[in-house]
Structures are given as structure tokens and as C-alpha cells.
Design an enzyme around this catalytic site. Structure first.
Site, mmCIF file in Angstrom:
data_model
loop_
_atom_site.group_PDB
_atom_site.id
_atom_site.type_symbol
_atom_site.label_atom_id
_atom_site.label_comp_id
_atom_site.label_asym_id
_atom_site.label_seq_id
_atom_site.Cartn_x
_atom_site.Cartn_y
_atom_site.Cartn_z
ATOM 1 N N VAL A 121 2.343 1.754 -3.522
ATOM 2 C CA VAL A 121 1.357 2.234 -4.492
ATOM 3 C C VAL A 121 0.927 3.671 -4.178
ATOM 4 C CG1 VAL A 121 -0.983 1.870 -5.381
ATOM 5 C CG2 VAL A 121 0.537 -0.084 -5.051
ATOM 6 N N GLU A 122 0.790 3.973 -2.897
ATOM 7 C CA GLU A 122 0.317 5.292 -2.499
ATOM 8 C C GLU A 122 1.376 6.388 -2.677
ATOM 9 O OE1 GLU A 122 -2.578 6.278 -1.786
ATOM 10 O OE2 GLU A 122 -3.756 4.571 -1.095
ATOM 11 N N SER A 123 2.625 6.090 -2.285
ATOM 12 C CA SER A 123 3.629 7.157 -2.250
ATOM 13 C C SER A 123 5.018 6.748 -2.738
ATOM 14 C CB SER A 123 3.773 7.672 -0.812
ATOM 15 O OG SER A 123 4.318 6.641 0.014
ATOM 16 N N TYR A 133 -6.250 0.435 -8.765
ATOM 17 C CA TYR A 133 -5.612 0.425 -7.452
ATOM 18 C C TYR A 133 -5.555 -0.997 -6.896
ATOM 19 C CZ TYR A 133 -4.865 1.778 -2.518
ATOM 20 O OH TYR A 133 -4.371 1.930 -1.243
ATOM 21 N N VAL A 192 0.837 -1.199 0.000
ATOM 22 C CA VAL A 192 0.000 0.000 0.000
ATOM 23 C C VAL A 192 0.872 1.248 0.000
ATOM 24 C CG1 VAL A 192 -1.612 1.375 1.397
ATOM 25 C CG2 VAL A 192 -2.023 -1.070 1.062
#
Length: 224
Positions: A138-140, A218, A135
Site C-alpha cells: 500500500v505504501e510503495s 488506508y 503495508v
């Protein structure tokens, strides 16, 4: 029966068998042993020996083992409960296959980043470490300073809260939020991730994963 009592009981049974041949009527092992030790060389060679040297040595060995076992009972019992719990915890937090979903690995250059913070959050909220790592990627892409156009901030792209650029705060809060969604959807990781990305209101509105291309992409980036 606890492990110490079991070992002692086993040793006692073995000890008794070891000198069973030495028992005759009410004659005790101690008497036989004394007779054997106090006998003259001539008596030893000419008398019929009820207790052989091998039997005496075996009995002595078993007896010493029994005493040593009792003396060291606290140090010889392995902490199997703690070892099992630790193993189970490791399997739970590091698994890449969770609730029938395969969590994709992170890139090699990100391995090891914030590992202690991730491990702490995983154990605290019972979320797989592999999921938190993926996560974050993928997020940052493991950049604690990134801010999206919508205002999502930090490693796990949080929308609310203070100190969102602080890695420890961000990972803890993000993992807590993700764990809440996992619980809300009874372990359905797909719905939990959809809620994390698009909000639980949209999951409820569409009765499942929202038909948003961003949310669907996502999910494919995190799980198979």
C-alpha cells in the site's frame, strides 16, 4: 520424570512382565535361561519347561530394546520444545487473521519480494509477516526508491532516519515503528495503522481513527 526415564521405566516394566513366568521362589531368570540353554535335546523334549521359547525370545527382544534405548537416548528424543516454538512462531508471523482483523493479501507479482528481510523483521518485532507485506504494498508497491510529496521514503514510506531507501533498513525501521503503535494501542490494529498513516497525535486528538478520508481509505486497503 524426563522422556528418557519414562521410556526406560516403561521398558523395564515390560521386561519384568515378559519373564515373570520364569520366576520361581529365589530362582533367577539367569538361572532359568542357563538351564534352558544348557539342556540336552532329550531334556528339552521330555522335561516340563517353565520358560517357553516364545517367552525367552520375547524377553530377549525387550532386553535388547531397553539397552538400545538407553544407548541412544540423546538421539531418539525429539526436540518437541524447539518444534513447538518454531510452529508457534510461524503461526504468529504469517497469519492473515490477527487480533480479529483480516489482513488483505498482496498481489501475486509482489509475492516473494524481500521475503527474508520481512521474515527477519516480523520475528524481531513480533509483527505478522502478512501485515508488513501489505503495508509495503500500500505504501510503495514494493518500490524502495519511491518518495512521496511529503518526503516519505522507501518501501514503508518513512519520514525520518538515514538510509531510508535501503530495503533492510527501511523494513526494520518501519516494522519497529508499527510494532510500537501496536503495543501502544494494546493490539488494536486499526488504531496502530491509523497512527502509522496520520500520526499518533491525530489518533489522540480524535479519540480514535481520524476522520481523514486518506486514513480511512488506508485502513480499508490493509485490513477488513
Amino acid at each position: 520424570m524426563n522422556p528418557v526415564e519414562h521410556v526406560i521405566s516403561t521398558r523395564q516394566a515390560e521386561f519384568e512382565r515378559a519373564f515373570e513366568a520364569a520366576k520361581q521362589s529365589s530362582t533367577t531368570f539367569e538361572t532359568k535361561l542357563n538351564e534352558r540353554l544348557n539342556a540336552t535335546p532329550e531334556q528339552k523334549t521330555t522335561s516340563v519347561q517353565t520358560v517357553t521359547d516364545a517367552e525367552l525370545n520375547r524377553a530377549r527382544e525387550v532386553y535388547e530394546a531397553l539397552i538400545n534405548q538407553a544407548d541412544n537416548k540423546t538421539s531418539t528424543i525429539p526436540n518437541t520444545t524447539a518444534e513447538t516454538t518454531a510452529t508457534e512462531t510461524k503461526q504468529t508471523t504469517e497469519s492473515t487473521n490477527w487480533n480479529n482483523y483480516q489482513i488483505k493479501p498482496i498481489s501475486a507479482e509482489n509475492e516473494g519480494k524481500y521475503s527474508e528481510l520481512i521474515k527477519t523483521a516480523a520475528a524481531k518485532y513480533d509483527v505478522p509477516e502478512a501485515l508488513i507485506k501489505r503495508v509495503i504494498q500500500v505504501e510503495s508497491n514494493f518500490n524502495p526508491s519511491v518518495v512521496s510529496s511529503a518526503g516519505a521514503t522507501g518501501l514503508m514510506q518513512l519520514m525520518y532516519g538515514s538510509n531510508r531507501t535501503d530495503p533492510a533498513t527501511n523494513i526494520d525501521s518501519g516494522t519497529k515503528q508499527l510494532a510500537g503503535y501496536i503495543k501502544k494501542y494494546d493490539g488494536d490494529l486499526k488504531l496502530a495503522l491509523a497512527a502509522y498513516n496520520a500520526g499518533p497525535g491525530n489518533v489522540s486528538k480524535y479519540g480514535g481513527v481520524p476522520p481523514f478520508k486518506e486514513t480511512q481509505n488506508y485502513l480499508t486497503k490493509i485490513i477488513e
